[in-house]
Design a protein around this motif. Structure first.
Motif, PDB file in Angstrom:
ATOM      1  N   MET A   1       0.827  -1.206   0.000  1.00 35.53           N
ATOM      2  CA  MET A   1       0.000   0.000   0.000  1.00 35.53           C
ATOM      3  C   MET A   1       0.863   1.257   0.000  1.00 35.53           C
ATOM      4  O   MET A   1       0.541   2.245  -0.664  1.00 35.53           O
ATOM      5  CB  MET A   1      -0.921  -0.014   1.226  1.00 35.53           C
ATOM      6  CG  MET A   1      -1.993  -1.081   1.192  1.00 35.53           C
ATOM      7  SD  MET A   1      -3.012  -1.075   2.684  1.00 35.53           S
ATOM      8  CE  MET A   1      -3.703   0.579   2.614  1.00 35.53           C
ATOM      9  N   GLY A   2       1.984   1.206   0.741  1.00 37.61           N
ATOM     10  CA  GLY A   2       2.881   2.346   0.780  1.00 37.61           C
ATOM     11  C   GLY A   2       3.468   2.664  -0.585  1.00 37.61           C
ATOM     12  O   GLY A   2       3.517   3.835  -0.996  1.00 37.61           O
TER      13      GLY A   2
ATOM     14  N   LEU B   1       0.770   4.115  -2.930  1.00 36.32           N
ATOM     15  CA  LEU B   1       0.514   5.518  -2.611  1.00 36.32           C
ATOM     16  C   LEU B   1       1.665   6.413  -3.085  1.00 36.32           C
ATOM     17  O   LEU B   1       1.431   7.535  -3.562  1.00 36.32           O
ATOM     18  CB  LEU B   1       0.300   5.684  -1.105  1.00 36.32           C
ATOM     19  CG  LEU B   1      -0.993   5.087  -0.538  1.00 36.32           C
ATOM     20  CD1 LEU B   1      -1.014   5.215   0.977  1.00 36.32           C
ATOM     21  CD2 LEU B   1      -2.218   5.758  -1.151  1.00 36.32           C
TER      22      LEU B   1
ATOM     23  N   LEU C   1       1.384   6.704  -6.822  1.00 36.64           N
ATOM     24  CA  LEU C   1       0.218   7.531  -7.126  1.00 36.64           C
ATOM     25  C   LEU C   1       0.514   9.007  -6.876  1.00 36.64           C
ATOM     26  O   LEU C   1       0.087   9.879  -7.643  1.00 36.64           O
ATOM     27  CB  LEU C   1      -0.971   7.077  -6.279  1.00 36.64           C
ATOM     28  CG  LEU C   1      -2.309   7.800  -6.522  1.00 36.64           C
ATOM     29  CD1 LEU C   1      -2.747   7.638  -7.970  1.00 36.64           C
ATOM     30  CD2 LEU C   1      -3.373   7.277  -5.575  1.00 36.64           C
ATOM     31  N   ALA C   2       1.266   9.288  -5.811  1.00 34.10           N
ATOM     32  CA  ALA C   2       1.628  10.672  -5.508  1.00 34.10           C
ATOM     33  C   ALA C   2       2.517  11.256  -6.599  1.00 34.10           C
ATOM     34  O   ALA C   2       2.344  12.422  -7.005  1.00 34.10           O
ATOM     35  CB  ALA C   2       2.332  10.741  -4.154  1.00 34.10           C
TER      36      ALA C   2
ATOM     37  N   THR D   1       0.298  11.865  -9.702  1.00 32.35           N
ATOM     38  CA  THR D   1      -0.590  12.994  -9.463  1.00 32.35           C
ATOM     39  C   THR D   1       0.159  14.321  -9.572  1.00 32.35           C
ATOM     40  O   THR D   1      -0.345  15.297 -10.149  1.00 32.35           O
ATOM     41  CB  THR D   1      -1.240  12.878  -8.077  1.00 32.35           C
ATOM     42  OG1 THR D   1      -1.936  11.631  -7.984  1.00 32.35           O
ATOM     43  CG2 THR D   1      -2.210  14.019  -7.838  1.00 32.35           C
TER      44      THR D   1
END
Length: 297
Positions: A17-18, A21, A24-25, A28
């Protein structure tokens, strides 16, 4: 601590999950930067603002951590100029990143990141930090993966082909001004990042992002690297369906080719580490056996 064979899914859940994320960061940030540049904001201004914000946030924390550690290395002139060298190289990479995105798209930028392992392999050979052993499958895999990654980058840069998605929609991004120039600049950014890693290895200084560092402690470098190609997927999904960005057949073919090369290089590195660990264990067993025989005599 690395993940062991047979590790439970609970041990892998949080690092996974880390990394998702973290990727994804990154994607983004690229998309938001592209939108800002499409509205007229200069890519150089983004670099200045991002570095200024990072300095205000991270510099006091770094000073606090440095002072808190009693065994920290003293800040001599030699250490300072090495840090400045890394900073200049990193700033150059940031400029290439944002300028390349302004000329192309976040999808191309995330796909080009998969060139980093291949470029790092080439630079490591150039600086004699790594030697090719043509009798080892790991060396063949790394050489093959590097060639495939660069081939994928050429496809991404010089071939766009027909549109796959959003053929009749207006993109929220501005029209790509020069796709080829953007691809070349983004390739320079990947090369700069690879050089950043090489310089750290030469001068003995290492910097990583907080999330990546935490995931590395919980797993291993191979596990962390496996998530990097997810950036292409995120960029395509977010850019295409949220901002009506155009996705081309060349982007699909080039991205897949680059990702295949990326995994080939990482497989070669994993095999190399595995062989080194097995040889070390065998050597340790032989030493222990000789010591026992010497004691018996």
């Amino acid at each position: 601590m690395g993940l062991r064979v047979g590790s439970s899914w609970k041990e892998m859940l949080m690092p996974s999950m880390g990394m998702v994320l973290a990727i994804l960061a990154i994607v983004t940030t690229m998309i938001v930067s592209k939108l800002a540049m499409s509205k007229g904001l200069s890519s150089f201004i983004i670099v200045v603002y991002s570095n200024a914000a990072a300095t205000l946030i991270l510099f006091p924390a770094c000073i606090f951590i440095y002072v808190a550690r009693s065994g920290s290395r003293p800040l001599t002139f030699s250490v300072i100029w090495r840090i400045l060298l890394l900073a200049l190289n990193g700033c150059f990479g940031q400029i290439c990143d944002y300028v390349g995105i302004s000329y192309s798209s976040p999808t191309l930028a995330t796909a080009m990141l998969n060139l980093i392992p291949g470029f790092t392999f080439i630079l490591a050979i150039t600086f004699r930090m790594e030697v090719i052993n043509w009798r080892s499958w790991s060396s063949y895999a790394k050489a093959f993966g590097t060639a495939v990654s660069i081939s994928g980058a050429f496809i991404l840069t010089f071939y766009r082909g027909p549109q796959i998605i959003n053929q009749h929609l207006t993109s929220a991004f501005s029209s790509q001004q020069n796709w080829i120039l953007g691809g070349v600049i983004l390739a320079c950014e990947s090369l700069s990042t690879s050089l950043w890693y090489i310089i750290q290895g030469i001068i003995g200084i290492a910097f990583r992002s907080c999330m990546t560092t935490w995931c590395l402690k919980k797993t291993d470098p191979l596990f962390v690297s496996m998530f990097k190609p997810l950036g292409v997927v995120f960029a395509v999904v977010i850019g295409t369906f949220c901002f009506k960005d155009v996705f081309y057949i060349g982007s699909l073919v080039g991205s897949v080719t680059t990702v295949v090369g990326f995994y080939a290089v990482m497989w070669g590195k994993a095999q190399e580490k595995y062989c080194e660990r097995k040889n070390s264990e065998t050597l340790g067993e032989n030493v222990a056996l000789l010591q026992n025989e010497a004691q018996q005599v």
